[in-house]
Design a protein around this motif. Structure first.
Motif, PDB file in Angstrom:
ATOM      1  N   LYS A   1     -17.200 -25.008  23.093  1.00 37.51           N
ATOM      2  CA  LYS A   1     -18.086 -25.196  24.241  1.00 37.51           C
ATOM      3  C   LYS A   1     -17.629 -26.416  25.026  1.00 37.51           C
ATOM      4  CE  LYS A   1     -21.951 -23.032  21.972  1.00 37.51           C
ATOM      5  NZ  LYS A   1     -23.333 -23.027  21.616  1.00 37.51           N
ATOM      6  N   LEU A   2     -17.619 -26.267  26.330  1.00 38.28           N
ATOM      7  CA  LEU A   2     -17.176 -27.346  27.197  1.00 38.28           C
ATOM      8  C   LEU A   2     -18.376 -28.102  27.748  1.00 38.28           C
ATOM      9  CD1 LEU A   2     -14.393 -25.436  29.149  1.00 38.28           C
ATOM     10  CD2 LEU A   2     -14.095 -27.036  27.261  1.00 38.28           C
ATOM     11  N   GLU A   3     -18.305 -29.405  27.682  1.00 42.63           N
ATOM     12  CA  GLU A   3     -19.387 -30.251  28.167  1.00 42.63           C
ATOM     13  C   GLU A   3     -19.568 -30.060  29.670  1.00 42.63           C
ATOM     14  OE1 GLU A   3     -20.336 -34.955  28.387  1.00 42.63           O
ATOM     15  OE2 GLU A   3     -19.323 -34.212  26.589  1.00 42.63           O
ATOM     16  N   GLY A   4     -20.819 -29.958  30.092  1.00 45.19           N
ATOM     17  CA  GLY A   4     -21.133 -29.822  31.499  1.00 45.19           C
ATOM     18  C   GLY A   4     -21.144 -28.387  32.002  1.00 45.19           C
ATOM     19  N   LEU A   5     -20.674 -27.474  31.208  1.00 48.81           N
ATOM     20  CA  LEU A   5     -20.661 -26.069  31.595  1.00 48.81           C
ATOM     21  C   LEU A   5     -22.035 -25.473  31.316  1.00 48.81           C
ATOM     22  CD1 LEU A   5     -18.390 -24.353  32.746  1.00 48.81           C
ATOM     23  CD2 LEU A   5     -17.901 -23.560  30.451  1.00 48.81           C
ATOM     24  N   LYS A   6     -22.708 -24.992  32.350  1.00 48.41           N
ATOM     25  CA  LYS A   6     -24.064 -24.470  32.188  1.00 48.41           C
ATOM     26  C   LYS A   6     -24.089 -22.963  31.954  1.00 48.41           C
ATOM     27  CE  LYS A   6     -26.143 -28.016  35.024  1.00 48.41           C
ATOM     28  NZ  LYS A   6     -26.802 -28.348  36.263  1.00 48.41           N
ATOM     29  N   THR A   7     -23.144 -22.257  32.541  1.00 45.84           N
ATOM     30  CA  THR A   7     -23.144 -20.801  32.449  1.00 45.84           C
ATOM     31  C   THR A   7     -21.776 -20.298  32.040  1.00 45.84           C
ATOM     32  OG1 THR A   7     -24.790 -20.661  34.206  1.00 45.84           O
ATOM     33  CG2 THR A   7     -23.613 -18.650  33.684  1.00 45.84           C
ATOM     34  N   ILE A   8     -21.767 -19.438  31.049  1.00 46.53           N
ATOM     35  CA  ILE A   8     -20.566 -18.700  30.677  1.00 46.53           C
ATOM     36  C   ILE A   8     -20.957 -17.236  30.772  1.00 46.53           C
ATOM     37  CG2 ILE A   8     -18.889 -18.160  28.893  1.00 46.53           C
ATOM     38  CD1 ILE A   8     -19.318 -20.977  27.791  1.00 46.53           C
ATOM     39  N   ALA A   9     -20.292 -16.513  31.676  1.00 49.75           N
ATOM     40  CA  ALA A   9     -20.660 -15.134  31.957  1.00 49.75           C
ATOM     41  C   ALA A   9     -19.480 -14.199  31.731  1.00 49.75           C
ATOM     42  CB  ALA A   9     -21.141 -15.012  33.402  1.00 49.75           C
ATOM     43  N   VAL A  10     -19.808 -12.937  31.528  1.00 48.81           N
ATOM     44  CA  VAL A  10     -18.797 -11.906  31.385  1.00 48.81           C
ATOM     45  C   VAL A  10     -19.268 -10.688  32.167  1.00 48.81           C
ATOM     46  CG1 VAL A  10     -19.750 -10.931  29.251  1.00 48.81           C
ATOM     47  CG2 VAL A  10     -17.329 -10.664  29.726  1.00 48.81           C
ATOM     48  N   THR A  11     -18.317  -9.974  32.755  1.00 46.07           N
ATOM     49  CA  THR A  11     -18.601  -8.682  33.370  1.00 46.07           C
ATOM     50  C   THR A  11     -17.927  -7.632  32.508  1.00 46.07           C
ATOM     51  OG1 THR A  11     -18.736  -9.608  35.592  1.00 46.07           O
ATOM     52  CG2 THR A  11     -18.296  -7.255  35.431  1.00 46.07           C
ATOM     53  N   THR A  12     -18.658  -6.597  32.151  1.00 44.10           N
ATOM     54  CA  THR A  12     -18.161  -5.612  31.202  1.00 44.10           C
ATOM     55  C   THR A  12     -18.704  -4.228  31.509  1.00 44.10           C
ATOM     56  OG1 THR A  12     -18.133  -4.987  28.854  1.00 44.10           O
ATOM     57  CG2 THR A  12     -20.051  -6.198  29.615  1.00 44.10           C
ATOM     58  N   ASN A  13     -17.972  -3.202  31.089  1.00 44.64           N
ATOM     59  CA  ASN A  13     -18.519  -1.851  31.166  1.00 44.64           C
ATOM     60  C   ASN A  13     -19.300  -1.532  29.900  1.00 44.64           C
ATOM     61  OD1 ASN A  13     -16.584  -1.242  29.219  1.00 44.64           O
ATOM     62  ND2 ASN A  13     -15.298  -0.053  30.597  1.00 44.64           N
ATOM     63  N   GLY A  14     -19.334  -2.460  28.966  1.00 46.25           N
ATOM     64  CA  GLY A  14     -20.179  -2.348  27.785  1.00 46.25           C
ATOM     65  C   GLY A  14     -19.596  -1.610  26.604  1.00 46.25           C
ATOM     66  N   ILE A  15     -18.401  -1.065  26.728  1.00 51.61           N
ATOM     67  CA  ILE A  15     -17.851  -0.256  25.646  1.00 51.61           C
ATOM     68  C   ILE A  15     -17.773  -1.034  24.333  1.00 51.61           C
ATOM     69  CG2 ILE A  15     -15.751   0.884  24.831  1.00 51.61           C
ATOM     70  CD1 ILE A  15     -15.491   2.123  27.567  1.00 51.61           C
ATOM     71  N   ASN A  16     -17.304  -2.262  24.367  1.00 46.66           N
ATOM     72  CA  ASN A  16     -17.173  -3.056  23.137  1.00 46.66           C
ATOM     73  C   ASN A  16     -18.211  -4.175  23.033  1.00 46.66           C
ATOM     74  OD1 ASN A  16     -14.826  -1.752  22.026  1.00 46.66           O
ATOM     75  ND2 ASN A  16     -13.665  -2.683  23.698  1.00 46.66           N
TER      76      ASN A  16
END
Length: 125
Positions: A1-16
């Motif tokens: 985890k990186l300090e100061g990073l508030k959001t970690i997001a991913v875009t996916t088609n959901g298969i995995n």
């Protein structure tokens, strides 16, 4: 985890997604954009060219939200395509109305490699 990073997001088609989500959560994932252009399993397989996802099941999405309360944001992106899924718009609204997520209908980008595919756009008569 990186300090100061508030959001970690991913875009996916959901298969995995269900298989990978525990490790992604451990890495700090807290927002997901799901590309889901249809709620019909056979259409999903046609669009992504592989066996489907269980994300078209309301129970699965509810379990996802329940088991991963770390999510700040869960959104479904649906590309509306003439002749494929425009008949499902109200189904998507109904699917998401009781879930704490947003569904966003986005425009189909009319490009196939270097050629335009304008006949697939809605409103282009």
């Amino acid at each position: 985890k990186l300090e100061g990073l508030k959001t970690i997001a991913v875009t996916t088609n959901g298969i995995n997604l269900t298989r990978l989500l525990p490790r992604l959560k451990e890495a700090g994932l807290n927002a997901i954009n799901i590309s889901l252009d249809t709620l019909v399993p056979a259409k999903f397989e046609f669009i992504v060219r592989r066996k489907g996802t269980t994300l078209s099941s309301k129970a699965t999405v509810h379990a996802l939200l329940t088991n991963f309360r770390c999510l700040l944001y869960l959104q479904v992106n649906c590309v509306v395509m003439r002749g494929l899924n425009e008949d499902e718009l109200l189904d998507f609204v109904d699917f998401t109305k009781d879930l704490p997520l947003d569904v966003r209908f986005i425009e189909y980008m009319p490009f196939d490699g270097k050629y335009s595919c304008f006949e697939s756009l809605h409103g282009m008569e």
